[in-house]
Design a protein around this motif. Structure first.
Motif, PDB file in Angstrom:
ATOM      1  N   GLN A 142      -6.282   0.664  -9.394  1.00 43.90           N
ATOM      2  CA  GLN A 142      -5.970   0.671  -7.966  1.00 43.90           C
ATOM      3  C   GLN A 142      -7.103   1.310  -7.173  1.00 43.90           C
ATOM      4  O   GLN A 142      -7.761   2.244  -7.633  1.00 43.90           O
ATOM      5  CB  GLN A 142      -4.658   1.424  -7.709  1.00 43.90           C
ATOM      6  CG  GLN A 142      -3.456   0.876  -8.462  1.00 43.90           C
ATOM      7  CD  GLN A 142      -3.210  -0.592  -8.169  1.00 43.90           C
ATOM      8  OE1 GLN A 142      -3.375  -1.044  -7.038  1.00 43.90           O
ATOM      9  NE2 GLN A 142      -2.832  -1.352  -9.198  1.00 43.90           N
ATOM     10  N   ARG A 143      -7.310   0.800  -5.992  1.00 45.25           N
ATOM     11  CA  ARG A 143      -8.379   1.290  -5.121  1.00 45.25           C
ATOM     12  C   ARG A 143      -7.829   2.442  -4.270  1.00 45.25           C
ATOM     13  O   ARG A 143      -6.912   2.237  -3.464  1.00 45.25           O
ATOM     14  CB  ARG A 143      -8.879   0.159  -4.228  1.00 45.25           C
ATOM     15  CG  ARG A 143      -9.447  -1.023  -5.011  1.00 45.25           C
ATOM     16  CD  ARG A 143      -9.536  -2.273  -4.157  1.00 45.25           C
ATOM     17  NE  ARG A 143      -8.215  -2.730  -3.726  1.00 45.25           N
ATOM     18  CZ  ARG A 143      -8.003  -3.784  -2.944  1.00 45.25           C
ATOM     19  NH1 ARG A 143      -9.031  -4.502  -2.518  1.00 45.25           N
ATOM     20  NH2 ARG A 143      -6.771  -4.124  -2.589  1.00 45.25           N
ATOM     21  N   THR A 144      -8.374   3.622  -4.456  1.00 42.65           N
ATOM     22  CA  THR A 144      -7.894   4.806  -3.746  1.00 42.65           C
ATOM     23  C   THR A 144      -8.981   5.348  -2.827  1.00 42.65           C
ATOM     24  O   THR A 144     -10.172   5.073  -3.014  1.00 42.65           O
ATOM     25  CB  THR A 144      -7.466   5.906  -4.731  1.00 42.65           C
ATOM     26  OG1 THR A 144      -8.608   6.329  -5.484  1.00 42.65           O
ATOM     27  CG2 THR A 144      -6.392   5.400  -5.682  1.00 42.65           C
ATOM     28  N   ALA A 145      -8.553   6.124  -1.848  1.00 39.42           N
ATOM     29  CA  ALA A 145      -9.503   6.754  -0.919  1.00 39.42           C
ATOM     30  C   ALA A 145      -8.911   8.049  -0.406  1.00 39.42           C
ATOM     31  O   ALA A 145      -7.693   8.174  -0.230  1.00 39.42           O
ATOM     32  CB  ALA A 145      -9.814   5.817   0.246  1.00 39.42           C
ATOM     33  N   MET A 180     -12.616   3.831   7.930  1.00 39.45           N
ATOM     34  CA  MET A 180     -11.482   4.035   7.026  1.00 39.45           C
ATOM     35  C   MET A 180     -10.267   3.247   7.504  1.00 39.45           C
ATOM     36  O   MET A 180      -9.571   2.595   6.700  1.00 39.45           O
ATOM     37  CB  MET A 180     -11.150   5.525   6.941  1.00 39.45           C
ATOM     38  CG  MET A 180      -9.928   5.833   6.074  1.00 39.45           C
ATOM     39  SD  MET A 180     -10.144   5.338   4.345  1.00 39.45           S
ATOM     40  CE  MET A 180     -11.286   6.612   3.795  1.00 39.45           C
ATOM     41  N   GLN A 224       0.832  -1.206   0.000  1.00 37.55           N
ATOM     42  CA  GLN A 224       0.000   0.000   0.000  1.00 37.55           C
ATOM     43  C   GLN A 224       0.866   1.256   0.000  1.00 37.55           C
ATOM     44  O   GLN A 224       2.011   1.245   0.465  1.00 37.55           O
ATOM     45  CB  GLN A 224      -0.916   0.016   1.228  1.00 37.55           C
ATOM     46  CG  GLN A 224      -1.960  -1.085   1.234  1.00 37.55           C
ATOM     47  CD  GLN A 224      -2.640  -1.200   2.588  1.00 37.55           C
ATOM     48  OE1 GLN A 224      -1.987  -1.418   3.611  1.00 37.55           O
ATOM     49  NE2 GLN A 224      -3.956  -1.058   2.597  1.00 37.55           N
ATOM     50  N   ARG A 284     -10.735  -0.390   6.647  1.00 34.06           N
ATOM     51  CA  ARG A 284     -10.565  -0.684   5.221  1.00 34.06           C
ATOM     52  C   ARG A 284      -9.091  -0.730   4.836  1.00 34.06           C
ATOM     53  O   ARG A 284      -8.678  -1.569   4.036  1.00 34.06           O
ATOM     54  CB  ARG A 284     -11.299   0.372   4.388  1.00 34.06           C
ATOM     55  CG  ARG A 284     -12.826   0.302   4.492  1.00 34.06           C
ATOM     56  CD  ARG A 284     -13.465   1.420   3.688  1.00 34.06           C
ATOM     57  NE  ARG A 284     -13.161   1.273   2.264  1.00 34.06           N
ATOM     58  CZ  ARG A 284     -13.221   2.265   1.386  1.00 34.06           C
ATOM     59  NH1 ARG A 284     -13.530   3.499   1.798  1.00 34.06           N
ATOM     60  NH2 ARG A 284     -12.946   2.048   0.116  1.00 34.06           N
ATOM     61  N   VAL A 285      -8.302   0.154   5.399  1.00 31.69           N
ATOM     62  CA  VAL A 285      -6.866   0.136   5.095  1.00 31.69           C
ATOM     63  C   VAL A 285      -6.222  -1.107   5.699  1.00 31.69           C
ATOM     64  O   VAL A 285      -5.419  -1.792   5.049  1.00 31.69           O
ATOM     65  CB  VAL A 285      -6.185   1.415   5.616  1.00 31.69           C
ATOM     66  CG1 VAL A 285      -4.684   1.366   5.321  1.00 31.69           C
ATOM     67  CG2 VAL A 285      -6.798   2.651   4.968  1.00 31.69           C
ATOM     68  N   LEU A 298      -3.872   5.627  -0.091  1.00 38.67           N
ATOM     69  CA  LEU A 298      -4.519   6.690   0.667  1.00 38.67           C
ATOM     70  C   LEU A 298      -3.999   8.032   0.183  1.00 38.67           C
ATOM     71  O   LEU A 298      -2.786   8.200  -0.019  1.00 38.67           O
ATOM     72  CB  LEU A 298      -4.196   6.551   2.154  1.00 38.67           C
ATOM     73  CG  LEU A 298      -5.134   5.749   3.049  1.00 38.67           C
ATOM     74  CD1 LEU A 298      -4.609   5.771   4.474  1.00 38.67           C
ATOM     75  CD2 LEU A 298      -6.550   6.299   3.004  1.00 38.67           C
ATOM     76  N   GLU A 327      -8.423  -3.211   1.731  1.00 40.25           N
ATOM     77  CA  GLU A 327      -9.463  -2.877   0.755  1.00 40.25           C
ATOM     78  C   GLU A 327      -9.100  -1.606  -0.008  1.00 40.25           C
ATOM     79  O   GLU A 327      -9.813  -1.210  -0.935  1.00 40.25           O
ATOM     80  CB  GLU A 327     -10.812  -2.689   1.471  1.00 40.25           C
ATOM     81  CG  GLU A 327     -11.328  -3.954   2.137  1.00 40.25           C
ATOM     82  CD  GLU A 327     -12.616  -3.716   2.898  1.00 40.25           C
ATOM     83  OE1 GLU A 327     -13.177  -2.593   2.778  1.00 40.25           O
ATOM     84  OE2 GLU A 327     -13.067  -4.616   3.620  1.00 40.25           O
ATOM     85  N   ILE A 328      -7.999  -0.967   0.406  1.00 37.04           N
ATOM     86  CA  ILE A 328      -7.525   0.265  -0.220  1.00 37.04           C
ATOM     87  C   ILE A 328      -6.051   0.084  -0.561  1.00 37.04           C
ATOM     88  O   ILE A 328      -5.270  -0.409   0.257  1.00 37.04           O
ATOM     89  CB  ILE A 328      -7.710   1.473   0.720  1.00 37.04           C
ATOM     90  CG1 ILE A 328      -9.198   1.733   0.965  1.00 37.04           C
ATOM     91  CG2 ILE A 328      -7.041   2.724   0.166  1.00 37.04           C
ATOM     92  CD1 ILE A 328      -9.479   2.731   2.046  1.00 37.04           C
ATOM     93  N   ASP A 329      -5.679   0.484  -1.775  1.00 39.50           N
ATOM     94  CA  ASP A 329      -4.279   0.394  -2.193  1.00 39.50           C
ATOM     95  C   ASP A 329      -3.523   1.687  -1.945  1.00 39.50           C
ATOM     96  O   ASP A 329      -2.318   1.665  -1.678  1.00 39.50           O
ATOM     97  CB  ASP A 329      -4.197   0.046  -3.689  1.00 39.50           C
ATOM     98  CG  ASP A 329      -4.856  -1.282  -4.009  1.00 39.50           C
ATOM     99  OD1 ASP A 329      -4.540  -2.273  -3.328  1.00 39.50           O
ATOM    100  OD2 ASP A 329      -5.713  -1.310  -4.925  1.00 39.50           O
TER     101      ASP A 329
END
Length: 746
Positions: free
Chosen positions: A525-528, A544, A439, A547-548, A556, A552-554
């Motif tokens: 890629q999964r971003t947030a 949040m 990540q 999820r990290v 941040l 579930e998030i690649d």
């Protein structure tokens, strides 16, 4: 390394102790939570017994207000004119040490004592006991013969046969029926109502539960903290450890020692965003959650927590700076996590630094305080160096993890493509990170899409009508917003100055614009986004973090809310989009703050088995702050910063105090500021700068001027300022605020 340090106070003058007065005088002084300079006398009615610290209701004009008995009456009002106390509330009195603390804070900050008391009474309504609730128990058994029995009714009766009265909703839930079934039994007389006074049967933190295995350095630090708690005397200790060194686990042992000794504990965190993982770790260590105190609590939660603190039922409280003013009867330890954080400074109302006031609170109570940080404030570092504070050092990451590798990206050489903000080398590093299944994090301390919007046709810049500040574009929300007064307007299609259509353009990047670029570069890629705009309240923050942690998030992308306090084992890359942000301007602490923030951001990388990398994009790679970060030579940076402050007699080697003059009429503000400038105290050692327009000369509709007093460390500035203000008449339309030890110069 553990340095015992000294138990002397850090440069504060606490004054004499306050002696308790007789418990039932004929007249008493009552301090009210209003910006009043003194307490008012009130008559004690016959049959009412009051003592210092009691919470009372008193009349003031046509209103009735909550106040606190502060001592005997001053006797300046004739007996016949005294108004009587209306009632005394049946709650534990405000502890004597808290009353002294309120007086001390008022004297130090030059705020009216009533204004400080208002912070201590922020849970207005907590004096009233919780309202009773209606519950049901078995009534007249003779009525059963008249009732047609159903399975649902039988289940309700069985639940109450051998148990206590229960509320209808709870009965219905356990009986598997509707509340109407319970109500029907009550209407038939089979159940009879009773009033229950609700109690909070909360689990207590268990200090005896075993903690995690500590390294040698951690164990030595924990032993030192336990010894300070056992000494039952004032001491101030700086717990200085690199990011990931296990500082929290070490000070948890101090908490355990205080709980074992039967004392309450206060933990101050600068931001609620830091609390999600902290609360999980606390519950895991002590088997129960602590009490929380912050602005996101409901009114009912605040009232219940206030009563739990006052009665001693709350053994550990974690909260924002206002938690310092709760009425702890058995406080035995204060911990300030991220003690360097500027969020501990309150800039509105009573202007104070919660870190410094916490040291004063600990000294008044004769208890230990621990200041915790990976990047201590220069003030705390020098206090530790001079042995005013003890010191515990944790120089290595726990569990064999290594500090991340730091690299500078010179944007003059490694240029991003046109209308892009990420340098090619940072994009390559992100590609490698994603390919390895790890990540990443991109940090830019700018909310929204762009910090400025201007017209390409006429050059007009969109500015807040209430503040000297540009409107920030928030494209996801479809609005332009001022981050100082929250003025908002929908995104515009037409320039308000020249009327040109489609001419408005966003200038510069915010986190939303970086997220847009990342989506174009890495669509799979999964971003947030992790900002104060995207995360509202503790639940959103916890979700949040989950999820990290669950990968579930690649990637941040966010601001300083993600810069510290979070532990993400698979996060191995941190990219700082604009490392120069914050280094400009005339802020005394610009270099120190930038170093602290970037070091905290960098500390999110490589906290577990996998090594971390940090890339800092900059146009000034030669800047001492960035060189110190890359070299890892923090001590040299602090020494250089301290030497520069010492040469110019700036804090912590000198004293500063600011006067902020503000009002809606610019002419009146200017007149008062000039009068203050003419009346300013001046000598060979005391210097006054200004008046001058504040950097934000218009803020929330108020025009602002600033004056800055500079004096040697040994000078008590409060009497100087009191005499200064007494020589200038200030109209009611103008406000003059005093900021002792200013942190912000805006």
């Amino acid at each position: 390394m553990v340095d015992q340090g000294s138990s002397s106070a850090p440069g504060f003058d606490f004054g004499d102790g306050w002696e308790a007065r007789p418990s039932a005088p004929k007249r008493v002084s009552v301090l009210l939570p209003l910006p009043l300079p003194e307490a008012y006398d009130y008559k004690v009615p016959a049959g009412l017994d009051v003592a210092p610290g009691d919470y009372v209701e008193v009349p003031l004009g046509p209103r009735h207000l909550l106040g606190v008995v502060w001592g005997p009456g001053a006797g300046e009002v004739a007996d016949g004119k005294l108004r009587p106390i209306a009632q005394r509330f049946d709650v534990p009195p405000m502890p004597e040490v808290q009353r002294r603390f309120i007086d001390w804070v008022a004297a130090y900050t030059m705020a009216p004592p009533g204004a400080v008391l208002r912070m201590a009474l922020s849970a207005i309504g907590g004096m009233e006991p919780p309202k009773p609730v209606t519950a049901y128990r078995l009534g007249d058994p003779g009525r059963l013969a008249e009732l047609r029995m159903t399975p649902a009714r039988r289940r309700v009766l069985d639940l109450l046969a051998d148990g206590p009265p229960r509320p209808p909703a709870e009965l219905a839930l356990d009986a598997g029926c509707g509340v109407g079934v319970v109500r029907g039994l009550a209407d038939a007389g089979v159940l009879e109502p009773v009033l229950l006074h609700p109690t909070r049967d909360l689990p207590l933190p268990d200090w005896s539960l075993p903690g995690p295995h500590l390294s040698g350095e951690q164990a030595a630090g924990a032993a030192a903290l336990r010894a300070r708690v056992a000494a039952d005397a004032f001491s101030a200790t700086l717990l200085d450890g690199v990011t990931g060194s296990g500082k929290t686990e070490v000070y948890f042992e101090g908490i355990a020692a205080a709980l074992e000794a039967g004392r309450q504990v206060l933990v101050l965190l600068p931001e609620i965003a830091l609390s999600a993982q902290w609360l999980e770790r606390f519950a895991l260590r002590f088997g129960a959650p602590p009490h929380q105190w912050h602005s996101d609590l409901s009114g009912a939660q605040r009232r219940a927590t206030w009563r739990d603190v006052a009665t001693g039922a709350a053994r550990v409280v974690v909260g924002a700076r206002s938690a310092l003013f709760l009425p702890y009867p058995e406080l035995g330890l204060i911990l300030i996590d991220e003690e360097h954080d500027p969020s501990f400074k309150q800039e509105d109302g009573v202007i104070y630094n919660a870190r410094d006031m916490a040291v004063a609170r600990a000294h008044l109570a004769g208890i230990p305080i621990v200041l915790v940080s990976a990047t201590p404030s220069l003030e705390s570092a020098i206090n530790a160096e001079s042995h005013r504070y003890g010191r515990i050092d944790l120089p290595a990451r726990h569990g064999g993890a290594s500090m991340p590798e730091m690299k500078l990206i010179d944007l003059r050489l490694d240029r991003p493509p046109r209308n892009r903000w990420l340098a090619p080398s940072l994009v390559q590093a992100l590609t490698e990170t994603f390919s390895a299944g790890e990540q990443g994090m991109l940090f830019l301390n700018r909310r929204g899409y762009a910090p400025l919007t201007l017209c390409r046709n006429c050059g007009h810049r969109l500015q807040c009508p209430n503040c000297t500040a540009w409107l920030v574009e928030h494209r996801l929300a479809g609005k332009l917003q001022c981050h100082h007064c929250d003025f908002t307007v929908k995104l515009l299609d037409v320039c308000p100055s020249c009327g040109a259509e489609g001419s408005l353009t966003a200038c510069g990047p915010g986190v939303e614009r970086i997220a847009e670029e990342v989506t174009q570069l890495f669509p799979d890629q999964r971003t947030a986004l992790m900002t104060s705009d995207s995360l509202v309240g503790p639940h959103a923050i916890r979700e949040m973090v989950r999820r990290v942690q669950d990968h579930e998030i690649d990637l941040l992308i966010g601001t300083q809310v993600m810069a510290k306090g979070h532990h993400f084992p698979m996060l191995t890359l941190v990219g700082v989009v604009d490392a120069d942000l914050g280094l400009g301007g005339g802020d005394l602490r610009a270099a120190e703050r930038t170093y602290q923030l970037l070091q905290q951001v960098a500390g999110r990388a490589g906290r577990a088995e996998r090594p971390g990398r940090v890339f800092l994009q900059t146009y000034m790679p030669e800047h001492p702050v960035l060189q110190a970060l890359v070299s890892g030579d923090r001590d040299s940076f602090y020494e250089r910063e301290a030497e520069e402050r010492h040469v110019h007699a700036m804090p912590p080697f000198g004293r500063l105090a600011a006067l902020i003059v503000s009002g809606e009429e610019e002419g009146a503000v200017e007149a008062v500021a000039r009068a203050l400038g003419r009346a300013a105290p001046r000598s060979e050692t005391v210097q006054v700068l200004g008046p001058a327009p504040a950097p934000y000369a218009l803020l929330r509709g108020r025009h602002r001027r600033r004056l800055l007093l500079k004096a040697p460390r040994a000078v008590s500035v409060q009497p100087l300022i009191a005499d200064w203000l007494a020589r200038v008449e200030v109209p009611g339309t103008v406000r003059v605020q005093v900021d002792i030890d200013p942190y912000s110069f805006l």
